[in-house]
Write an enzyme that holds these catalytic residues in place. Structure first.
Site, short mmCIF file in Angstrom:
data_model
loop_
_atom_site.label_atom_id
_atom_site.label_comp_id
_atom_site.label_asym_id
_atom_site.label_seq_id
_atom_site.Cartn_x
_atom_site.Cartn_y
_atom_site.Cartn_z
N SER A 145 39.73 -21.39 45.34
CA SER A 145 39.77 -19.93 45.16
C SER A 145 41.15 -19.56 44.65
O SER A 145 42.13 -20.26 44.94
CB SER A 145 39.50 -19.23 46.50
OG SER A 145 39.79 -17.85 46.40
N TYR A 158 41.79 -17.97 55.31
CA TYR A 158 41.02 -18.34 54.12
C TYR A 158 41.97 -18.83 53.02
O TYR A 158 41.70 -19.86 52.37
CB TYR A 158 40.22 -17.14 53.63
CG TYR A 158 39.37 -17.43 52.42
CD1 TYR A 158 38.18 -18.14 52.53
CD2 TYR A 158 39.75 -16.99 51.15
CE1 TYR A 158 37.39 -18.41 51.42
CE2 TYR A 158 38.97 -17.24 50.04
CZ TYR A 158 37.79 -17.95 50.18
OH TYR A 158 37.02 -18.22 49.07
#
Length: 254
Positions: A145, A158
């Protein structure tokens, strides 16, 4: 264009039921690959098997909750049994928890995100990689990501998990390159999927995201990630390994 052709190749995509996983499975089939579908519920493929078979490719639905490593190993074995080999692994399944400040995270949140994004990617790659190493051929594409390259407020765990996936990619690639097993990572920005729908439904949030996607100023589409996965899995990327390809519309260039 033949270097992008995956005819005769076989692939396994985790988290294939929806969103990016579904788009990746379809794109691999469009490129000629037969595809094993890693699903948390084998019976709920949402018609994906039929879509792939309509393209003239084979599709095998497999029970594969990546938080259950024994189940994931069995899925890999089943994919190899069905196809006779496994050429491509896409570690797509992953996720996080609701946004919260650093001081609000508890150990259970941390463990869940790291198990889902990091531990599963490591051990599923390790297990499938042994088959590829024995054959001296294979390509693994991990789902990172842009959050692994920047800090997103409220998403500390995250972010660090996806940074770990990017660095893990380098470690695997360096060790396995001698056996012609390539390992790369794609790192998308916000993509229009059911997983991001709630966040992007907030007008102020969506406007900020579009502004931050500095070069293109629009939300990404699943196929824009899926096509990059096909590239990295194909012979067109035969000299590329250990890399994280940011698919972020210019967000991190800002």
């Amino acid at each position: 264009m033949s270097a992008f052709d995956l005819t005769g190749r076989t692939a396994l995509v985790s988290g294939a039921a929806r969103g990016l996983g579904r788009a990746i499975a379809l794109a691999l089939a469009d490129a000629g690959a037969d595809v094993a579908l890693g699903l948390r519920d084998k019976a709920a493929d949402g018609g994906l098997v039929k879509e792939i078979e309509a393209k003239g490719r084979k599709a095998v639905p497999l029970q594969m909750d990546v938080l259950d490593l024994k189940q994931s190993y069995a899925a890999i074995d089943a994919a190899i049994a069905a196809f006779g080999k496994l050429d491509i692994l896409v570690n797509n399944a992953g996720g996080g928890v609701d946004e919260r400040p650093v001081e609000a995270y508890v150990e259970a949140d941390y463990d869940f995100v790291l198990d889902l994004n990091v531990k599963s990617t490591f051990f599923i790659s390790q297990y499938a990689g042994k088959h590829m190493l024995a054959r001296k051929s294979g390509a693994i594409v991990n789902m990172g990501s842009q959050a692994g390259a920047i800090a997103l407020p409220g998403e500390a765990v995250y972010c660090l998990s996806k940074a770990a996936v990017a660095h893990m990619t380098k470690c695997f690639a360096v060790e396995w390159g001698k056996d012609n097993v390539r390992v790369n990572c794609v790192a998308p920005t916000f993509i229009e999927t059911d997983g991001t729908a709630d966040m992007l439904a907030r007008p102020a949030f969506k406007a900020e995201v579009i502004e931050r996607i500095a070069a293109l100023h629009r939300i990404g589409q699943p196929r824009e990630v899926a096509d990059a996965v096909v590239f990295l899995a194909s012979d067109a990327a035969s000299l590329i390994t250990g890399q994280t390809l940011l698919i972020d519309g210019g967000w991190t260039a800002r």
